[in-house]
Enzyme design. Structure first.
Site, PDB file in Angstrom:
ATOM      1  N   HIS A   1      -9.314   4.845  -5.754  1.00 63.55           N
ATOM      2  CA  HIS A   1      -9.307   4.522  -4.330  1.00 63.55           C
ATOM      3  C   HIS A   1      -7.928   4.698  -3.691  1.00 63.55           C
ATOM      4  O   HIS A   1      -7.813   4.699  -2.472  1.00 63.55           O
ATOM      5  CB  HIS A   1      -9.782   3.075  -4.162  1.00 63.55           C
ATOM      6  CG  HIS A   1     -10.142   2.687  -2.762  1.00 63.55           C
ATOM      7  ND1 HIS A   1     -10.996   3.431  -1.971  1.00 63.55           N
ATOM      8  CD2 HIS A   1      -9.775   1.624  -2.002  1.00 63.55           C
ATOM      9  CE1 HIS A   1     -11.138   2.841  -0.793  1.00 63.55           C
ATOM     10  NE2 HIS A   1     -10.387   1.741  -0.785  1.00 63.55           N
TER      11      HIS A   1
ATOM     12  N   ASN B   1      -5.827   4.024   5.079  1.00 62.37           N
ATOM     13  CA  ASN B   1      -6.518   3.958   3.798  1.00 62.37           C
ATOM     14  C   ASN B   1      -7.637   2.922   3.881  1.00 62.37           C
ATOM     15  O   ASN B   1      -7.396   1.791   4.305  1.00 62.37           O
ATOM     16  CB  ASN B   1      -5.502   3.581   2.713  1.00 62.37           C
ATOM     17  CG  ASN B   1      -6.106   3.402   1.333  1.00 62.37           C
ATOM     18  OD1 ASN B   1      -5.714   2.541   0.581  1.00 62.37           O
ATOM     19  ND2 ASN B   1      -7.075   4.233   0.987  1.00 62.37           N
TER      20      ASN B   1
ATOM     21  N   ASN C   1       0.807  -1.221   0.000  1.00 64.72           N
ATOM     22  CA  ASN C   1       0.000   0.000   0.000  1.00 64.72           C
ATOM     23  C   ASN C   1       0.840   1.272   0.000  1.00 64.72           C
ATOM     24  O   ASN C   1       0.470   2.263  -0.623  1.00 64.72           O
ATOM     25  CB  ASN C   1      -0.909   0.035   1.237  1.00 64.72           C
ATOM     26  CG  ASN C   1      -2.337  -0.383   0.961  1.00 64.72           C
ATOM     27  OD1 ASN C   1      -3.259   0.144   1.547  1.00 64.72           O
ATOM     28  ND2 ASN C   1      -2.523  -1.344   0.073  1.00 64.72           N
TER      29      ASN C   1
END
Length: 275
Positions: free
Chosen positions: A255, A108, A48
């Site tokens: 996203h 996130n 990520n």
């Protein structure tokens, strides 16, 4: 491939009072930023945030990039209920285990929901919040109407994920899917093989919108207008209810703000942390 052979860097391991063993990277020194990744098959802290935390290291921060339980190199118990309380308790226990009394939480998606949950449960632990399309501000039914969630559930339930199946899921994470590197897909495929089948079916996250007014810490948020997983209207909910929040809304962005607009994200976050 065994879990020991995962194509992810090996950092540190810590065992919580609950017996859970979590993996994390510990990079840099200074005020602590705790990085909380999102969910999805094969997710990990490194996959990520590998394009972000090195700049925070260079700017004088200690970065704890954790693999949530069920993800990355952390334990993946088959019998756990992977609801928000489970994750919040794990992260609270993690901070205790590594001796950190106070940190900025950066999350996130699912990680954003965990950050909100911990800030509500233990506000004394939280310096600031940085949120990227956080979960926990809609009802579960709303999330499951999103095309990204629907495709993720469909392909995950169909059986073991290969590179192309993972590409079909991950392409919905980004507005411009050409940014997806094969190495990232391979990282996630390798992790997904080891994840428990009940990880996503038990992942219950309550709608915390009405409680956001309790948050007194400064909040910096990011949301892409083309998000296929969490409705971008969630940003307005945070702004309406949290008393000390600001959001950066980006068009042509899905996203993963921290990936698609890496330099803007890093610069805005570091300015927020320093000023």
């Amino acid at each position: 491939m065994t879990e020991q052979d995962l194509p992810l860097p090996v950092g540190h391991f810590v065992t919580l009072d609950s017996g859970l063993r979590l993996h994390f990277l510990d990079e840099g020194s200074g005020p602590v930023v705790l990085w909380l990744h999102g969910s999805g098959p094969g997710a990990s802290g490194y996959s990520n945030f590998k394009g972000n935390y090195p700049q925070f290291v260079a700017a004088g921060f200690r970065n704890l990039v954790v693999d949530l339980p069920g993800f990355g190199r952390s334990d993946k118990p088959e019998d756990a209920q992977y609801d928000l309380d489970f994750f919040v308790n794990a992260i609270s226990g993690f901070l205790k285990a590594v001796g950190v009394k106070r940190a900025t939480l950066l999350g996130n998606s699912l990680g954003g929901a965990i950050a909100l949950g911990l800030a509500l449960a233990e506000p004394e632990r939280v310096e600031k919040l940085i949120l990227m399309a956080p979960g926990g501000v809609e009802d579960r039914e709303t999330y499951f109407k999103m095309v990204g969630i629907q495709r993720m559930v469909e392909l995950y339930n169909a059986g073991p994920l290969g590179i192309e199946q993972m590409r079909r899921i991950m392409s919905l994470q980004l507005f411009d899917s050409s940014q997806l590197e094969d190495s990232l897909l391979a990282e996630r495929v390798a992790v997904a093989v080891h994840q428990p089948r009940n990880l996503f079916t038990t992942m219950m996250v309550p709608n915390m919108t009405e409680r956001l007014e309790e948050l007194q810490v400064p909040i910096l948020g990011f949301w892409g207008s083309d998000d296929n997983f969490n409705p971008a209207s969630g940003a307005l909910k945070v702004l309406k209810h949290a008393p000390n929040a600001r959001f950066i809304m980006l068009n042509r962005c899905g996203h993963w703000v921290q990936v698609e607009h890496r330099e803007l994200f890093n610069k805005a976050c570091l300015d927020f942390l320093k000023n």
